[in-house]
Design a protein around this motif. Structure first.
Motif, mmCIF file in Angstrom:
data_model
loop_
_atom_site.group_PDB
_atom_site.id
_atom_site.type_symbol
_atom_site.label_atom_id
_atom_site.label_comp_id
_atom_site.label_asym_id
_atom_site.label_seq_id
_atom_site.Cartn_x
_atom_site.Cartn_y
_atom_site.Cartn_z
ATOM 1 N N GLY A 283 0.808 -1.221 0.000
ATOM 2 C CA GLY A 283 0.000 0.000 0.000
ATOM 3 C C GLY A 283 0.837 1.264 0.000
ATOM 4 N N THR A 284 0.585 2.133 0.993
ATOM 5 C CA THR A 284 1.287 3.424 1.049
ATOM 6 C C THR A 284 2.694 3.313 1.617
ATOM 7 N N ASP A 285 3.135 2.109 1.961
ATOM 8 C CA ASP A 285 4.490 1.944 2.493
ATOM 9 C C ASP A 285 5.530 1.807 1.388
ATOM 10 N N VAL A 286 5.102 1.856 0.120
ATOM 11 C CA VAL A 286 6.033 1.840 -1.001
ATOM 12 C C VAL A 286 5.527 2.809 -2.069
ATOM 13 N N GLN A 287 6.452 3.567 -2.650
ATOM 14 C CA GLN A 287 6.123 4.455 -3.774
ATOM 15 C C GLN A 287 7.064 4.119 -4.923
ATOM 16 N N ILE A 288 6.502 3.568 -5.982
ATOM 17 C CA ILE A 288 7.308 3.127 -7.121
ATOM 18 C C ILE A 288 7.611 4.322 -8.017
ATOM 19 N N LYS A 289 8.860 4.463 -8.388
ATOM 20 C CA LYS A 289 9.312 5.518 -9.295
ATOM 21 C C LYS A 289 9.596 4.965 -10.699
ATOM 22 N N GLU A 290 10.163 3.778 -10.752
ATOM 23 C CA GLU A 290 10.442 3.088 -12.011
ATOM 24 C C GLU A 290 10.311 1.587 -11.774
ATOM 25 N N PRO A 291 9.932 0.832 -12.815
ATOM 26 C CA PRO A 291 9.637 1.224 -14.198
ATOM 27 C C PRO A 291 8.185 1.680 -14.343
ATOM 28 N N LYS A 292 7.903 2.400 -15.414
ATOM 29 C CA LYS A 292 6.541 2.883 -15.664
ATOM 30 C C LYS A 292 5.576 1.707 -15.840
ATOM 31 N N TYR A 293 6.074 0.621 -16.414
ATOM 32 C CA TYR A 293 5.217 -0.548 -16.638
ATOM 33 C C TYR A 293 4.668 -1.085 -15.320
ATOM 34 N N LEU A 294 5.491 -1.101 -14.260
ATOM 35 C CA LEU A 294 5.047 -1.564 -12.951
ATOM 36 C C LEU A 294 4.028 -0.596 -12.356
ATOM 37 N N ILE A 295 4.248 0.719 -12.546
ATOM 38 C CA ILE A 295 3.294 1.725 -12.068
ATOM 39 C C ILE A 295 1.945 1.532 -12.749
ATOM 40 N N ASP A 296 1.975 1.289 -14.054
ATOM 41 C CA ASP A 296 0.739 1.078 -14.803
ATOM 42 C C ASP A 296 -0.002 -0.166 -14.312
ATOM 43 N N ARG A 297 0.725 -1.220 -13.995
ATOM 44 C CA ARG A 297 0.101 -2.446 -13.488
ATOM 45 C C ARG A 297 -0.552 -2.204 -12.120
ATOM 46 N N MET A 298 0.130 -1.414 -11.269
ATOM 47 C CA MET A 298 -0.430 -1.089 -9.958
ATOM 48 C C MET A 298 -1.724 -0.282 -10.109
ATOM 49 N N ARG A 299 -1.719 0.693 -11.040
ATOM 50 C CA ARG A 299 -2.908 1.498 -11.284
ATOM 51 C C ARG A 299 -4.059 0.631 -11.795
ATOM 52 N N LEU A 300 -3.748 -0.278 -12.713
ATOM 53 C CA LEU A 300 -4.768 -1.137 -13.290
ATOM 54 C C LEU A 300 -5.399 -2.037 -12.231
ATOM 55 N N GLN A 301 -4.548 -2.570 -11.356
ATOM 56 C CA GLN A 301 -5.070 -3.443 -10.307
ATOM 57 C C GLN A 301 -5.946 -2.655 -9.335
ATOM 58 N N ALA A 302 -5.543 -1.434 -9.027
ATOM 59 C CA ALA A 302 -6.337 -0.591 -8.129
ATOM 60 C C ALA A 302 -7.698 -0.279 -8.747
ATOM 61 N N LYS A 303 -7.719 -0.001 -10.048
ATOM 62 C CA LYS A 303 -8.987 0.293 -10.726
ATOM 63 C C LYS A 303 -9.904 -0.924 -10.727
ATOM 64 N N GLU A 304 -9.331 -2.116 -10.949
ATOM 65 C CA GLU A 304 -10.133 -3.326 -10.971
ATOM 66 C C GLU A 304 -10.775 -3.599 -9.619
ATOM 67 N N ILE A 305 -10.039 -3.315 -8.532
ATOM 68 C CA ILE A 305 -10.590 -3.506 -7.201
ATOM 69 C C ILE A 305 -11.671 -2.466 -6.903
ATOM 70 N N LEU A 306 -11.449 -1.219 -7.334
ATOM 71 C CA LEU A 306 -12.450 -0.171 -7.102
ATOM 72 C C LEU A 306 -13.767 -0.481 -7.816
ATOM 73 N N LYS A 307 -13.681 -1.159 -8.974
ATOM 74 C CA LYS A 307 -14.904 -1.539 -9.703
ATOM 75 C C LYS A 307 -15.763 -2.494 -8.881
ATOM 76 N N MET A 308 -15.114 -3.293 -8.061
ATOM 77 C CA MET A 308 -15.852 -4.254 -7.257
ATOM 78 C C MET A 308 -16.567 -3.583 -6.067
ATOM 79 N N TYR A 309 -16.109 -2.362 -5.704
ATOM 80 C CA TYR A 309 -16.681 -1.657 -4.555
ATOM 81 C C TYR A 309 -17.104 -0.239 -4.945
ATOM 82 N N PRO A 310 -18.118 -0.131 -5.819
ATOM 83 C CA PRO A 310 -18.567 1.208 -6.227
ATOM 84 C C PRO A 310 -19.205 1.947 -5.058
ATOM 85 N N GLU A 311 -19.191 3.292 -5.143
ATOM 86 C CA GLU A 311 -19.789 4.101 -4.075
ATOM 87 C C GLU A 311 -21.312 3.986 -4.133
#
Length: 311
Positions: A283-311
């Motif tokens: 979670g917030t205990d790590v902040q990825i700077k590189e590679p961009k591909y890993l950042i994109d994967r983290m964002r994608l996974q976060a979006k997929e989880i948010l879809k399961m818990y809509p407001e």
């Protein structure tokens, strides 16, 4: 002379001579033939493979076996071995024919009464703990044998994308966190990949390789990165602690004076899929700077989880 000492002397004698009669043993140790027969029965119960031949020219033969001669341990050595076995008791499958519980039982029974009391007390205060797994690994012995015999395998493997057929060259097996892992050269991907041994559904032995290949020990010692990309991530104090508990990541963690840290290291490109779940759990205990591909994967996974818990 005590019975235990007499049994030890007879055991050493018959394992050296291999073929003998009861009368020969009686003459050698100056005891009755009847007593020799009792001792041979005791040795047979202890696991010595003795074959008896009836008739005028009969006798006894010690069959070829892998039974070790008696080994003398100090009390401290025996206790340390006994507790070393404890770490294996958490694995449902082991690549050994003899059950660890049987070996530990023999070792425990060989201890003096004082040592047994010490072991019984220590059991309440020390444990080599691993997660207790109920997963069976039916092909563990076969995978180890194939690695040692330098054989290729065709396996049915239950991967994330479904059941697939893999053509591999295994280099060994190792245990970690209660599970067994199989590093193997994948002929289709043309590189060494890491498989879960319990996810191997079937195996088929293929040809034996003539040339030698990397074994497990050499793979552990290998630091070569063939397709390197830069992994750069900032860690909180908790992030440092968590990453240092991961064996393959521990050496990459740099710690600052305030306890925070960072990772700045080349990694194999195909390791991204293994790293993503780990960093996501931080979670917030790590902040990825590189590679961009890993950042994109983290964002994608976060979006997929948010879809399961809509407001």
């Amino acid at each position: 002379m005590s019975k235990a000492k007499r049994l030890l002397d007879i055991l050493m004698f018959v394992k050296t001579k291999r073929k003998f009669t009861a009368q020969e043993l009686a003459d050698e140790f100056e005891i009755s033939v009847r007593t020799i027969h009792r001792y041979l029965l005791d040795l047979s119960d202890m696991g010595l493979p003795i074959y008896a031949e009836q008739g005028r020219h009969g006798g006894y033969t010690v069959l070829e076996n892998r039974m070790l001669p008696p080994i003398l341990f100090t009390e401290e050595e025996a206790v340390s071995i006994f507790f070393a076995f404890q770490s294996l008791s958490y694995y449902r499958s082991l690549p050994f024919d003899t059950e660890i519980s049987a070996v530990a039982h023999k070792l425990y029974n060989s201890l003096s009464n004082d040592a047994k009391i010490k072991v019984d007390k220590m059991r309440s205060y020390i444990s080599f703990w691993n997660p207790k797994r109920s997963i069976d690994t039916p092909y563990l012995n076969d995978l180890l044998e194939a690695s040692m015999l330098n054989k290729n395998l065709s396996i049915q493997y239950d991967s994330k994308s479904g059941i697939t057929t893999k053509y591999i060259r295994p280099i060994g097996i190792y245990a970690h966190d209660g599970l067994w892992y199989l590093p193997a050269y994948d002929y289709n991907k043309q590189k060494i990949l890491l498989f879960r041994a319990d996810r191997v559904l079937s195996i088929q032995l293929k040809e034996t390789n003539e040339e030698e290949f990397m074994n497990l020990e050499e793979w552990f010692d290998s630091t070569e990165v063939t397709n390197p990309i830069r992994l750069y991530a900032l860690l909180t104090r908790e992030g440092v602690r968590q990453c240092k508990s991961v064996p393959w990541l521990e050496g990459c963690v740099e710690t600052k004076e305030d306890g925070t840290g960072y990772i700045d290291s080349p990694i194999e490109e195909n390791e991204i899929s293994f790293i993503t779940p780990l960093f996501y759990r931080l979670g917030t205990d790590v902040q990825i700077k590189e590679p961009k591909y890993l950042i994109d994967r983290m964002r994608l996974q976060a979006k997929e989880i948010l879809k399961m818990y809509p407001e």
